[in-house]
Design a protein around this motif. Structure first.
Motif, PDB file in Angstrom:
ATOM      1  N   UNK A 103       1.169  -1.065  -0.110  1.00  0.00           N
ATOM      2  CA  UNK A 103       0.084   0.004   0.064  1.00  0.00           C
ATOM      3  C   UNK A 103       0.751   1.184  -0.045  1.00  0.00           C
ATOM      4  N   UNK A 104       2.149   1.350   0.915  1.00  0.00           N
ATOM      5  CA  UNK A 104       2.730   2.628   0.834  1.00  0.00           C
ATOM      6  C   UNK A 104       3.717   2.961  -0.811  1.00  0.00           C
ATOM      7  N   UNK A 105       4.202   1.865  -1.214  1.00  0.00           N
ATOM      8  CA  UNK A 105       4.733   1.668  -2.181  1.00  0.00           C
ATOM      9  C   UNK A 105       3.553   2.352  -3.652  1.00  0.00           C
ATOM     10  N   UNK A 106       2.438   1.867  -3.186  1.00  0.00           N
ATOM     11  CA  UNK A 106       1.912   2.080  -4.725  1.00  0.00           C
ATOM     12  C   UNK A 106       0.901   4.241  -4.487  1.00  0.00           C
ATOM     13  N   UNK A 107       0.951   4.253  -2.776  1.00  0.00           N
ATOM     14  CA  UNK A 107       0.793   5.049  -1.995  1.00  0.00           C
ATOM     15  C   UNK A 107       1.809   6.183  -3.204  1.00  0.00           C
ATOM     16  N   UNK A 108       3.116   5.589  -2.714  1.00  0.00           N
ATOM     17  CA  UNK A 108       4.281   6.560  -3.019  1.00  0.00           C
ATOM     18  C   UNK A 108       4.658   6.405  -4.978  1.00  0.00           C
ATOM     19  N   UNK A 109       4.153   5.754  -5.759  1.00  0.00           N
ATOM     20  CA  UNK A 109       4.209   5.725  -6.810  1.00  0.00           C
ATOM     21  C   UNK A 109       3.381   6.646  -7.892  1.00  0.00           C
ATOM     22  N   UNK A 110       1.354   6.468  -6.616  1.00  0.00           N
ATOM     23  CA  UNK A 110       0.989   8.191  -7.053  1.00  0.00           C
ATOM     24  C   UNK A 110       0.843   9.066  -7.001  1.00  0.00           C
ATOM     25  N   UNK A 111       1.808   8.988  -6.033  1.00  0.00           N
ATOM     26  CA  UNK A 111       1.689  11.170  -5.797  1.00  0.00           C
ATOM     27  C   UNK A 111       3.581  11.561  -6.711  1.00  0.00           C
ATOM     28  N   UNK A 112       4.142   9.709  -7.143  1.00  0.00           N
ATOM     29  CA  UNK A 112       5.328  10.335  -8.582  1.00  0.00           C
ATOM     30  C   UNK A 112       4.774  11.127  -9.110  1.00  0.00           C
ATOM     31  N   UNK A 113       3.681  10.112  -9.597  1.00  0.00           N
ATOM     32  CA  UNK A 113       2.455   9.885 -11.094  1.00  0.00           C
ATOM     33  C   UNK A 113       2.138  11.890 -10.997  1.00  0.00           C
ATOM     34  N   UNK A 114       1.638  12.187  -9.711  1.00  0.00           N
ATOM     35  CA  UNK A 114       0.474  13.168  -9.479  1.00  0.00           C
ATOM     36  C   UNK A 114       1.151  14.263  -9.662  1.00  0.00           C
ATOM     37  N   UNK A 130       3.892  -1.710 -10.452  1.00  0.00           N
ATOM     38  CA  UNK A 130       3.610  -0.584  -9.116  1.00  0.00           C
ATOM     39  C   UNK A 130       3.292   0.815  -9.694  1.00  0.00           C
ATOM     40  N   UNK A 131       4.071   1.386 -10.137  1.00  0.00           N
ATOM     41  CA  UNK A 131       5.014   2.291 -11.316  1.00  0.00           C
ATOM     42  C   UNK A 131       3.837   2.687 -11.685  1.00  0.00           C
ATOM     43  N   UNK A 132       3.311   1.518 -12.679  1.00  0.00           N
ATOM     44  CA  UNK A 132       2.238   1.236 -13.387  1.00  0.00           C
ATOM     45  C   UNK A 132       0.318   1.701 -13.255  1.00  0.00           C
ATOM     46  N   UNK A 133       0.450   1.111 -12.222  1.00  0.00           N
ATOM     47  CA  UNK A 133      -0.720   1.810 -11.567  1.00  0.00           C
ATOM     48  C   UNK A 133      -0.590   2.521 -11.017  1.00  0.00           C
ATOM     49  N   UNK A 134      -0.118   3.020 -10.352  1.00  0.00           N
ATOM     50  CA  UNK A 134       0.286   4.661  -9.536  1.00  0.00           C
ATOM     51  C   UNK A 134       0.301   5.676 -10.627  1.00  0.00           C
ATOM     52  N   UNK A 135       0.820   5.333 -11.949  1.00  0.00           N
ATOM     53  CA  UNK A 135       0.934   6.436 -12.852  1.00  0.00           C
ATOM     54  C   UNK A 135      -1.382   6.485 -13.345  1.00  0.00           C
ATOM     55  N   UNK A 136      -1.422   4.951 -13.580  1.00  0.00           N
ATOM     56  CA  UNK A 136      -2.925   4.804 -13.659  1.00  0.00           C
ATOM     57  C   UNK A 136      -3.484   5.606 -13.123  1.00  0.00           C
ATOM     58  N   UNK A 137      -4.034   5.448 -11.705  1.00  0.00           N
ATOM     59  CA  UNK A 137      -4.425   6.083 -10.605  1.00  0.00           C
ATOM     60  C   UNK A 137      -4.488   7.732 -11.228  1.00  0.00           C
ATOM     61  N   UNK A 138      -2.712   8.462 -11.052  1.00  0.00           N
ATOM     62  CA  UNK A 138      -3.221   9.663 -10.541  1.00  0.00           C
ATOM     63  C   UNK A 138      -3.566   9.916 -12.442  1.00  0.00           C
ATOM     64  N   UNK A 139      -3.262   9.300 -13.517  1.00  0.00           N
ATOM     65  CA  UNK A 139      -3.697   9.800 -14.359  1.00  0.00           C
ATOM     66  C   UNK A 139      -5.371   9.623 -14.256  1.00  0.00           C
ATOM     67  N   UNK A 140      -6.209   9.002 -14.087  1.00  0.00           N
ATOM     68  CA  UNK A 140      -7.856   9.236 -14.021  1.00  0.00           C
ATOM     69  C   UNK A 140      -7.766   9.577 -13.088  1.00  0.00           C
ATOM     70  N   UNK A 141      -7.027  10.917 -11.435  1.00  0.00           N
ATOM     71  CA  UNK A 141      -7.289  11.705 -11.299  1.00  0.00           C
ATOM     72  C   UNK A 141      -7.690  12.831 -11.936  1.00  0.00           C
ATOM     73  N   UNK A 142      -6.235  13.136 -12.360  1.00  0.00           N
ATOM     74  CA  UNK A 142      -6.438  13.927 -13.008  1.00  0.00           C
ATOM     75  C   UNK A 142      -7.391  14.235 -14.799  1.00  0.00           C
TER      76      UNK A 142
END
Length: 204
Positions: free
Chosen positions: A23-34, A164-176
């Motif tokens: 969960x922490x690593x997915x959080x960090x990947x999302x924050x980086x992508x955002x 992890x990086x791909x899913x974080x990117x997808x979540x950030x992209x969707x949020x935007x």
């Protein structure tokens, strides 16, 4: 304007917990992508293990403790969710399911959501498609295409890092691209727009 909040829900049962680590690593990947999008978010960690008794009590009494009520509010008010569970018998844990069971129907609708799961071996990896996606689809969350399952042998492998990086990117992209749309409360009327029952009778 405040930063959007990401509710990071982890249902690990151990200390330390590989579920919390994912969960922490997915959080960090999302924050980086955002950050790459020029945006920022405020993560809120919600660890279910300390809430286990409160969740069970609420299911019986429908009276949440202050701690559980605060956790539920963080999730339903978030602009995005990261939800990670350990795997038991090819499904999510009872603690994970019970937490989402005590959230009222419709309150997760349209929230961008990333899913993750951990397990002892890769043979449990189908949990993402057989259990987690159907549940969050029923809850009407906006689930990103990639789901990350981490078996014991995956930790330290480059393949896990990429997923992890791909899913974080997808979540950030969707949020935007598709920020959460909140439905207006028909009873939330402010100021001069309010019409009393007596006024309505007068106009009848």
């Amino acid at each position: 304007m405040t930063n959007p909040r990401i509710a990071v829900v982890s249902a690990g049962l151990g200390e330390p917990s590989s579920t919390k680590l994912l969960a922490d690593r997915l959080r960090d990947a999302t924050m980086t992508a955002l950050t790459a999008h020029g945006q920022h978010a405020e993560p809120v960690d919600i660890v279910l293990r300390p809430l286990a008794q409160d969740i069970a009590s609420h299911m019986l009494t429908h009276n949440p403790s202050e701690a559980l009520d605060a956790a539920i509010k963080e999730v339903v008010d978030a602009e995005a969710i990261i939800a990670v569970t350990p795997t038991f018998n090819m499904s999510y844990s009872g603690l994970f399911k019970s937490f989402f069971d005590v959230i009222e129907e419709g309150q997760l609708a349209s929230i961008p959501t990333a899913l993750g799961a951990t397990g002892g071996s890769a043979r449990h990896s189908m949990v993402m498609d057989t259990a987690m996606r159907p549940m969050f689809s029923y809850l009407k969350a906006q689930v990103v295409p990639t789901g990350v399952f981490a078996a014991s042998e995956d930790w330290g492998a480059s393949g896990l890092d990429r997923r992890i990086a791909r899913e974080g990117q997808e979540l950030a992209d969707l949020m935007v691209a598709m920020p959460r749309r909140r439905e207006a409360d028909p009873f939330d009327v402010e100021g001069d727009a309010f019409v009393s029952f007596e006024q309505m009778l007068g106009h009848a």
